[in-house]
Every structure is written in C-alpha cells, then in structure tokens.
Design an enzyme around this catalytic site. Structure first.
Site, PDB file in Angstrom:
ATOM      1  NE  ARG A  27     -72.485  -2.408  -9.888  1.00 53.91           N
ATOM      2  CZ  ARG A  27     -73.498  -1.816 -10.484  1.00 53.91           C
ATOM      3  NH1 ARG A  27     -72.994  -0.827 -11.401  1.00 53.91           N
ATOM      4  NH2 ARG A  27     -74.809  -2.134 -10.697  1.00 53.91           N
ATOM      5  CE  LYS A  37     -47.596   0.860  -5.271  1.00 52.62           C
ATOM      6  NZ  LYS A  37     -47.746  -0.585  -4.964  1.00 52.62           N
ATOM      7  CE1 TYR A  94     -46.334  -1.790 -10.821  1.00 51.94           C
ATOM      8  CE2 TYR A  94     -48.652  -1.959 -12.006  1.00 51.94           C
ATOM      9  CZ  TYR A  94     -47.679  -2.601 -10.677  1.00 51.94           C
ATOM     10  OH  TYR A  94     -48.001  -3.575  -9.957  1.00 51.94           O
ATOM     11  CG  ASP A 140     -48.775   5.921 -12.463  1.00 47.94           C
ATOM     12  OD1 ASP A 140     -48.729   6.556 -11.265  1.00 47.94           O
ATOM     13  OD2 ASP A 140     -48.864   4.576 -12.778  1.00 47.94           O
TER      14      ASP A 140
HETATM   15  N1  PLP Z   1     -48.528   2.667 -10.665  1.00 47.31           N
HETATM   16  C1  PLP Z   1     -47.391   2.404 -10.182  1.00 47.31           C
HETATM   17  C2  PLP Z   1     -46.143   3.683 -10.377  1.00 47.31           C
HETATM   18  C3  PLP Z   1     -47.226   1.431  -9.525  1.00 47.31           C
HETATM   19  O1  PLP Z   1     -45.838   1.325  -8.771  1.00 47.31           O
HETATM   20  C4  PLP Z   1     -48.139   0.658  -9.194  1.00 47.31           C
HETATM   21  C5  PLP Z   1     -47.892  -0.505  -8.226  1.00 47.31           C
HETATM   22  O2  PLP Z   1     -46.928  -0.872  -7.805  1.00 47.31           O
HETATM   23  C6  PLP Z   1     -49.221   0.870  -9.671  1.00 47.31           C
HETATM   24  C7  PLP Z   1     -49.496   1.849 -10.805  1.00 47.31           C
HETATM   25  C8  PLP Z   1     -50.467  -0.315  -9.624  1.00 47.31           C
HETATM   26  O3  PLP Z   1     -51.032  -0.015  -8.225  1.00 47.31           O
HETATM   27  P1  PLP Z   1     -51.863  -1.097  -7.381  1.00 47.31           P
HETATM   28  O4  PLP Z   1     -51.015  -2.183  -7.002  1.00 47.31           O
HETATM   29  O5  PLP Z   1     -52.590  -0.303  -6.359  1.00 47.31           O
HETATM   30  O6  PLP Z   1     -52.998  -1.490  -8.252  1.00 47.31           O
END
Ligand code: PLP
Length: 386
Positions: free
Chosen positions: A51, A202, A105, A177
């Site tokens: 952890r 992704k 997001y 992000d």
């Molecule tokens: N940030 C972006 C731009 C995303 O498209 C996503 C998910 O689609 C996330 C964060 C969240 O990621 P996760 O699904 O791995 O938690």
C-alpha cells in the site's frame, strides 16, 4: 541503462529497469507480495509494503514515468481518478480555492462539485480560451489552476502557455490532465506546469485491459502526494503495474500511429458531404490549430464530428460500422466510437450540453492503430448506407 540525455523512445524501454536484473530476467518479474522483509527502516513510509507504493514494480514505473515526462519524480495510482483526487486532496484543504477549466472530464467535474465542495474546497470555472476573464475569479485563497490539454469531446486546446504564466505570476500551482496528448505528444512540465496527471488506462497502457493513473512533477510535491495516497490507499496492484510497464514500452510507436490515423480519418470525414463539422486540432480548420502545431508533436487519436442529418444518422452510422467498437474510453489499440450525449456526457442536461457546444448527434471516435485505409473504407461504406 537509460541516461537522461536519451530520447523518450529509449527511456520507454530502458528507464527503471533493475540492475542487476533479478535472476538475469530480461523482463522484470511481478513482485506479488504484500510485504517485504524488515531491513531496519526508521520511517513508516520507508517500510516496504504494497500500500505504500514502493514495491519494485512501483519503483520501476515511477522511474520510467518520471523519465518520459522530464520530471524529478512520479507516482502511479489505482486509476486516473485516483491520481486526480489524490492530487487535489493532497494539495488543497478546507477554505482553499481553485480555478478549474469548465469542460473537464466528467469524473473530475463531479468530484469538484460534490466531494471537494463537501470538504470545503471551493472552485470557480474558467474558459480555457478566455484569458481576460480568469483574473476576475481570483480570491486571496486561490491556490491552484487546473486544466486539460485537449477538451473532451470537442478537442479544444486551452491557452496552455498563458495558464503557466498566469499561475506563476500569482504563485498558484498549475496542474494539467495530459491524458489526451500523452507525454509523447506534449510535455507540460517543460512548458512550466507543476504537475502532469494521466489516466494511464488510456494511451500509457494502450491495450484497454487495466485501469491506472499517474502524476509527475517535482520531488517535494510528489512526496506530499505519496503520503496522501498511502493513506487513501488507492495503490496499483503489482500485476497491473507489470502490464502498464509492458504497455509503456510501445507508447511512442503507438502514438505515431494514433496521430497519423486520426489525421487521415479527420481529413477523410471533412471531405464527405454527409459530415457537417469535424473537430480535430490537427486539421487546419480547427480554431486552435496553430497552437496545437506549436505545442504538440501530434494531436492524438481522438476526434469528433457532426453529421448533417443529426442524431438518427449518427446512430445509423455507428450501427453500420464494422471495425470500431461502440464503447466509451480511448487510447487502446482498437478504434472505439461513441455518442457523448449517451455516454461520457449523459450526466449533463441537454441544455448544459448545448451550452458546452456538444450537439446531441455528436459522434466521438477514439482512433486505434489499425491501418488508416481500412478505417476510412469502413467509414465510407457506413456513410453510404445513410
Ligand atoms: N482524465 C481523462 C481526460 C479521462 O478521459 C478519464 C477517463 O476517461 C479520466 C481522467 C479518468 O481515468 P480513469 O477512468 O482511469 O479513472
């Protein structure tokens, strides 16, 4: 052994590899162990325990992620959302205020409006391309500015250089992000951002077979976030670490193909009479094309478009396509297609979607790494059936 001067493509293969190689194994093994022998560590965070994010599998990933983003340090997490929430909770507390881009997001927006608000963290939303309005929202308690490299699903590129300048002048932390670009196409830390976050689910992993996240930046900030993650407990499992490390090795090759395929498909769609509009920063018609050309080495695999005949035609098209799988998400080797009004943006009212410029019939494609000519031929046969 990777060297800091090596190209990103070399770092992806060699950074973080153990020396000597355990039992001579060319591929580092999965350390599926919750705990490790005590060796006299004096500090809790030094104890080797799963952890605490410090198994050999975590350390290897941290090294390669830091190397490819030009960061002092990196932290891998159990999902992209875990990276986002750990970052925000690790840096902000009750009474703190942040400025966040308005079309982030959906999970991030929900976290800000529900969870962070309940903890007393305050937020104001800004438009990424309306620099003159940002200062109006500043408060004495503003600590952080949060944006995404490209918005979903319209692929708008905010004024990224201005974000860095604005944050620096006011002593705010700047967080981005960078999921949609990947470190291959855009290196935010080199531009001056303090922290770079990814949903590693992704492009970084690239095979649609795990959920993971990461954050990269300066050593002090990453230590602060590691302490928070150790308590929140959103640790990535060693097997998922192994898969992510394997996926990363081909990131540069995959990104090149995503970039080329998406540009080819975007150009093809733009030339079709059935298509009203295509959103892709690699197209000359995109409003932030010049900025994307200046900052990115490629525009990634996601594009969106509207058909002249709207929602019914969009649904018929998705049904008639043979290669793309109808599913949300992006960044995998296979092409995915979705109507954001039904998936990623289903939580918003039609009015809110309209205000954000997201038409009900908008189609989003996360282009994979198949041959571009096969993808275009498939779209051509599906468009002809409309
Ligand atoms: N940030 C972006 C731009 C995303 O498209 C996503 C998910 O689609 C996330 C964060 C969240 O990621 P996760 O699904 O791995 O938690």
């Amino acid at each position: 052994m990777a060297h800091p001067s090596h190209h990103l493509q070399t770092q992806l293969i060699h950074a973080g590899q153990p020396k000597p190689r355990p039992a001579g194994a060319v591929v580092a093994p999965i350390y599926q162990s919750a705990t490790f022998e005590y060796r006299g560590e004096r500090d809790y965070s030094q104890l080797r325990y799963l952890r605490l994010n410090n198994t050999p599998n975590h350390q290897a990933l941290h090294a390669v992620l830091a190397a490819i983003s030009g960061a002092e340090a990196a932290l891998v997490t159990a999902s992209g959302m875990a990276a986002i929430t750990t970052t925000l909770l690790g840096l902000l507390g009750a009474g703190d205020h942040l400025l966040a881009q308005d079309c982030l997001y959906g999970g991030t927006l929900s976290f800000l409006s529900e969870e962070a608000a309940a903890l007393g963290i305050e937020v104001d939303y800004i438009q990424g391309n309306d620099l003159s309005s940002w200062a109006r929202h500043l408060r004495p308690t503003t600590r952080l500015l949060y944006v995404e490299t490209m918005t979903n699903p319209l692929l708008e590129v905010p004024e990224l250089e201005a974000v860095v300048g604005f944050a620096r002048r006011r002593n705010l932390l700047s967080v981005i992000d960078n999921t949609f670009a990947s470190p291959v196409n855009f290196r935010p830390l080199a531009l001056g951002f303090d922290l770079e976050i990814h949903s590693a689910t992704k492009y970084l992993n690239g095979h649609s077979d795990l959920v993971a996240g990461c954050v990269m930046g300066g050593g002090t900030l990453i230590n602060q976030l590691t302490r928070r993650l150790n308590l929140l407990g959103a640790t990535l499992d060693p097997h998922a670490c192994f898969l992510l490390e394997r996926g990363l090795k081909t990131l540069a090759l995959r990104m090149r193909q995503h970039d080329d395929n998406a540009l080819a498909l975007a150009r093809f769609l733009e030339g079709r009479p059935e298509v009203a509009r295509v959103n892709y920063p690699g197209l000359e018609s995109h409003p932030q094309h010049q900025r994307a050309q200046r900052l990115f080495s490629g525009c990634g695999g996601v594009l969106s478009f509207e058909l002249r005949e709207g929602i019914t035609a969009a649904d018929r098209l998705i049904g008639a396509l043979e290669l793309p799988v109808s599913a949300p998400s992006l960044g995998g080797v296979e092409t995915l297609i979705t109507r954001p009004a039904l998936t990623s943006h289903a939580g918003l009212t039609p009015q809110r979607r309209a205000a954000l410029g997201i038409a009900e019939g908008l189609v989003r494609v996360a282009v994979g790494i198949e041959a571009a000519q096969d993808l275009c031929a498939d779209f051509a046969q599906a468009l002809e059936q409309l």
